[in-house]
Design a protein around this motif. Sequence first.
Motif, short mmCIF file in Angstrom:
data_model
loop_
_atom_site.label_atom_id
_atom_site.label_comp_id
_atom_site.label_asym_id
_atom_site.label_seq_id
_atom_site.Cartn_x
_atom_site.Cartn_y
_atom_site.Cartn_z
N THR A 1 0.84 -1.22 0.00
CA THR A 1 0.00 0.00 0.00
C THR A 1 0.87 1.25 0.00
O THR A 1 0.62 2.18 -0.77
CB THR A 1 -0.89 0.01 1.24
OG1 THR A 1 -1.61 -1.22 1.30
CG2 THR A 1 -1.85 1.19 1.19
N PHE A 2 1.89 1.25 0.84
CA PHE A 2 2.77 2.43 0.92
C PHE A 2 4.16 2.07 0.45
O PHE A 2 4.72 1.07 0.89
CB PHE A 2 2.82 2.97 2.35
CG PHE A 2 1.50 3.52 2.81
CD1 PHE A 2 1.05 4.75 2.34
CD2 PHE A 2 0.69 2.78 3.67
CE1 PHE A 2 -0.18 5.23 2.75
CE2 PHE A 2 -0.53 3.27 4.07
CZ PHE A 2 -0.97 4.49 3.61
N ILE A 3 4.65 2.87 -0.50
CA ILE A 3 5.98 2.62 -1.05
C ILE A 3 6.82 3.85 -0.77
O ILE A 3 6.42 4.98 -1.07
CB ILE A 3 5.93 2.36 -2.57
CG1 ILE A 3 4.92 1.25 -2.87
CG2 ILE A 3 7.30 2.02 -3.13
CD1 ILE A 3 4.55 1.14 -4.32
N GLY A 4 7.97 3.64 -0.18
CA GLY A 4 8.80 4.79 0.17
C GLY A 4 10.26 4.55 -0.08
O GLY A 4 10.64 3.63 -0.81
N PHE A 5 11.07 5.35 0.56
CA PHE A 5 12.49 5.40 0.23
C PHE A 5 13.27 5.69 1.49
O PHE A 5 12.88 6.54 2.30
CB PHE A 5 12.66 6.51 -0.81
CG PHE A 5 14.07 6.91 -1.09
CD1 PHE A 5 14.77 6.32 -2.15
CD2 PHE A 5 14.70 7.88 -0.35
CE1 PHE A 5 16.07 6.71 -2.44
CE2 PHE A 5 15.99 8.27 -0.63
CZ PHE A 5 16.69 7.68 -1.68
N SER A 6 14.38 4.95 1.65
CA SER A 6 15.25 5.25 2.79
C SER A 6 16.65 4.77 2.50
O SER A 6 16.86 3.70 1.94
CB SER A 6 14.73 4.57 4.06
OG SER A 6 15.64 4.76 5.10
N THR A 7 17.60 5.58 2.88
CA THR A 7 19.01 5.20 2.73
C THR A 7 19.61 4.85 4.09
O THR A 7 20.82 4.63 4.19
CB THR A 7 19.82 6.36 2.11
OG1 THR A 7 19.70 7.49 2.97
CG2 THR A 7 19.35 6.68 0.71
N ASP A 8 18.80 4.88 5.12
CA ASP A 8 19.30 4.66 6.47
C ASP A 8 19.89 3.26 6.60
O ASP A 8 19.19 2.26 6.41
CB ASP A 8 18.16 4.86 7.46
CG ASP A 8 18.67 4.92 8.89
OD1 ASP A 8 19.90 5.10 9.06
OD2 ASP A 8 17.86 4.81 9.82
N ASP B 1 9.96 5.82 8.93
CA ASP B 1 9.55 7.24 8.97
C ASP B 1 9.50 7.75 10.41
O ASP B 1 9.95 8.85 10.72
CB ASP B 1 8.18 7.40 8.32
CG ASP B 1 8.25 7.29 6.79
OD1 ASP B 1 9.38 7.34 6.26
OD2 ASP B 1 7.18 7.17 6.15
N ILE B 2 8.95 6.87 11.30
CA ILE B 2 8.88 7.30 12.70
C ILE B 2 10.28 7.42 13.27
O ILE B 2 10.60 8.36 14.02
CB ILE B 2 8.03 6.28 13.50
CG1 ILE B 2 6.57 6.41 13.06
CG2 ILE B 2 8.16 6.52 15.00
CD1 ILE B 2 5.68 5.33 13.62
N LEU C 1 8.28 0.71 6.23
CA LEU C 1 8.39 2.12 5.81
C LEU C 1 7.91 3.05 6.93
O LEU C 1 8.56 4.06 7.26
CB LEU C 1 7.56 2.34 4.54
CG LEU C 1 7.50 3.77 4.03
CD1 LEU C 1 8.87 4.25 3.57
CD2 LEU C 1 6.48 3.91 2.91
N ASN D 1 12.93 8.17 11.65
CA ASN D 1 13.54 9.40 11.12
C ASN D 1 13.24 10.58 12.02
O ASN D 1 14.11 11.40 12.31
CB ASN D 1 12.98 9.71 9.72
CG ASN D 1 13.52 8.77 8.66
OD1 ASN D 1 14.53 8.10 8.87
ND2 ASN D 1 12.85 8.72 7.52
#
Lengths: 124, 884
Positions: free
Chosen positions: A3-10, A28-29, A24, A31
């Motif tokens: 449902t949710f597609i995101g991005f992270s380099t962490d 986000d939390i 994701l 972050n």
Amino acid sequence: MATFIGFSTDGKVKPPFNLVDLDLVKQDILNQLKTSKGERVMRPNYGSIIKESLMQPLDALTKQDIEDDCLRIVNGDPRVSLINLSVEELEHTLRVEMYLEYKEDLSRDALIAEFDFDFDGENV
Amino acid sequence: MSISKRNSNLFAAENWEVAYSAYTNVSFKAYDFSTMRSAMLNYIRENYPENFNDYIESSEFIAIIELLSYLSQSLAFRVDLNTRENFLSTAESRDSILRLANMLGYTPKRNIPASGLLKVTSISTSEPVFDTSGVSLQNQEIQWNDEEDPESFDKFVAILNSAMSSNNPFTKPIIQKNVGTIPTEVYAINNQRGQNVAFSFEGSINGEKYPFEIVSADINQNNVFKEAEPNVYQPIRFLYRNDKKGLDSQNTGFFFMFKQGELKFNDYIFERALPNRFITVEDTNINETDIFLQQLDENAIVQATWKQVPNLTGQTLAYNSLSLDSRNVFSVENTINDGVRIKFADGNLANIPTGIFRLYYRQSAGTSLTIRPENFNALTINVPYFNARNELHNLTVNLELQTSVFNSAPAESLQSIKQNAPQTYYSQDRMVSAQDYNVYPLSQSVNILKLKATNRTHAGHSRYIDIEDPTGRFSKVTSYADDGALYKDDEPYQQNIIFGLNKTETQILTDDIARMTKHYSLQNFVYDDFRKAHEKSNPGAFNLLEKDILWRTQPSAPRNNTGYFTTLNAGTREILNNSTNDNRIIQEGSYLRFRNPNDPTEKMLASINSITNSAVPYNTLATTTGVVSLSKDIPNGWLAYEILPSLNAELLEQDIGVAFKNKITAKEDFGIGYDFNPINVSDSHWYIIDNGSLLKDSKFESSRESGASWIIRAEYNETESSGTTSKYTFVGRGSRYIFESLSDVKFYFSNDEKTYDSSTGRIQKDTIELTTENYSPEIRETYIWDDTDEDGISDAWKLADSDATYVPAGASQNIILRGRNSKAKDMELRFISNFGILQNGASSISGSANYAQGDFISPVEVAIKVDSVSADTGKAVVAKGDPV
């Protein structure tokens, strides 16, 4: 399908950088937990007070402030709800544990964030 | 994939199709953070919905987008700011504006310092100087124009002469010019050299202290005061001015020049010839006028003075060495806060500086100051000087500011620079087009706030024709007409005055009645009817030749408006005293006709403005101001040959004050007469005519015994008076002169549209000049003696251009004139008949009278009689004068 597609380099040095759904949301939390207030450009109220509270004695008042701040951050994300929250002080480390429920499929998972007192980095 | 497409992909940046496609997705309206962020998020939403939908502020990708938006906003702001600072109209930084103005060849004005003259009020010296009587003046303070010391001027000059160079004593100035019509001389004090270029003092203005300096004065080629170039090895210069209005005049005396600010200097050593060298002066608030660059030798002696070029377009370092006739030139650029940068040339058309240079500059307040005399209290300077024997002494000078000074100005504002720089560039340092006239003067002074030049000519106008503005607003308009008429009307002036209110009788006499005597209608009467009546009864009444009155100027000058009179009394020339019986005709306000005794054709007319001490001078010293003041300068020794007396209201109270009050108290009618030259000692100029002898309705008679000699009469109004108040009607004789034009010129008076003379600031008045005199009337009515009943005998006057007929009845012609709106003098009546006209010498009608047959032109007021006998025969006679 996600449902949710995101991005992270962490914690990643090469692609893929994609994250989906509860992973994701947790990222986000995280972050926001790892960002101090005033650190992000144009958003002075974005972030958490955890880093500023590390040097404070973790008395009941400070602990309550951190818990309130974590609750505010989780409540700011409409995709999850907080099941449980604990803030503990370990050796040279502040540990925040959240147990979250993903509203899309009601799956649950724990989010653990550790903040070193020496500011060298956080262990998640 | 085709080769072309592959190439397009490889060289995407160069492929216009790709670029065009890319730009279609770019939002060029996005400049700030929020619009940038929105634009990028929208782009992602539209193009990558399947790859990203984590639109929450804690998303890392959103954080990166926001960071990019922030950077973009910062870049956009700086690009925008830099772009704006590159255009004069949008630049805000003073530095940017100065650079842009400099690019256009415009040098903004820095501040203008307050400057002016300080009058020397007293001096003293440590040197034993002796006056003409041999009295030592050492350490004595000599006042300028000391009324208690008639020799103060000579003492003043004696001290100054001792302090001045023996080559240039008083009356032998270094420079002599007229500054603003006042003769001005420049002198120098032989002061101790190598010490002062200026004398500092402080002035307190609005509670704030400002530095001032007394500087060496000079006069430039345009006859304007300027500061002499500072040089410690030159004497300090001061001024002597004499406006010929006496020693107590503000503009007569010795003056020192002052400037607001502090003179500083920097020395520079230029060891090698460096083209386009520039030096920056770090100080701020350097004024516009006081920058001096001197080339010195190793002993600091001035070898050459370098000239500043305006640095305008066409007048640059490279170009104007010819116009200045010097290759030693420099230009000045402004930096922020009124700092300066001195620029030198590249050596091609002007010299490169090498050697030792000294730059003098003055830091001033940089604001607009109003300096009043009281701001400089007890101002004293001590000037060490060498006398003629080369002994060092000290001159102490006390100075005073005579009039307020407000000629300082702040630096040119940014708004003004932004407005003037492009306009000045446009005008190219010349005034040719109409726009040049509207903008160029603005670049020359910061004191011009508003300017409007009106184009009064147009293509096709010859430059050799004097252009006139038909509206009369910008140029004189001359209208020629041949129908002008001048006539005089009786116009008594009337004023109601109630006694017993807030003014005493004496106050009314000296205020209201005195004002009546100055009314134009009464003045007209005095200069015409009054004068003629006296001339008629006493021919030569105004002739002064017998008295042989000569004008003596005082202070002594070839011509002056102050002085006194001398007269011949029993063969002896003596000073005229107008309180003596013979000379009472000389009174304030009267006009005198003067002529050159050696050339009677040279004549001048002047009025007597004032007379003090009965016209007898207090002394006859050459420097004292005379007791008689005239309206204009009259040459010394000219003869006053005729007087045009006027009413001297100053004498009203002393002449009739008591009698006037008595008449008012008695509630009587009375008249007031004026005798311009009382014969008897006991008679006053003004006199009261009792009601019993007053002839109210009679024409004026000159004899003071006559009841008709009144010029103002007072009528008591009993019905409108009460027990405590008396209402009087004062009627003054009077006349007015009227000039009219029948049809050619329309005179109109508008109080709303006044035209001011820009040079004097006064309202401009129209003038009527009569080129020729023409006494012919304008309106003619012609009557023909006609036989209306066709009996062969003429019986009536018939109007020539109509059928109107008028049958005479006795002395009356029974003619109703058509020109009713015209004055009688404007009309001409022409009678055409077959009867005769009595010629001069024939006084009555008779058979033997001298008749002339033919046309007759009659003034309207002349009665014409047709006698009965002639009427029977169809003939008539006309008699001028009294009808027969």
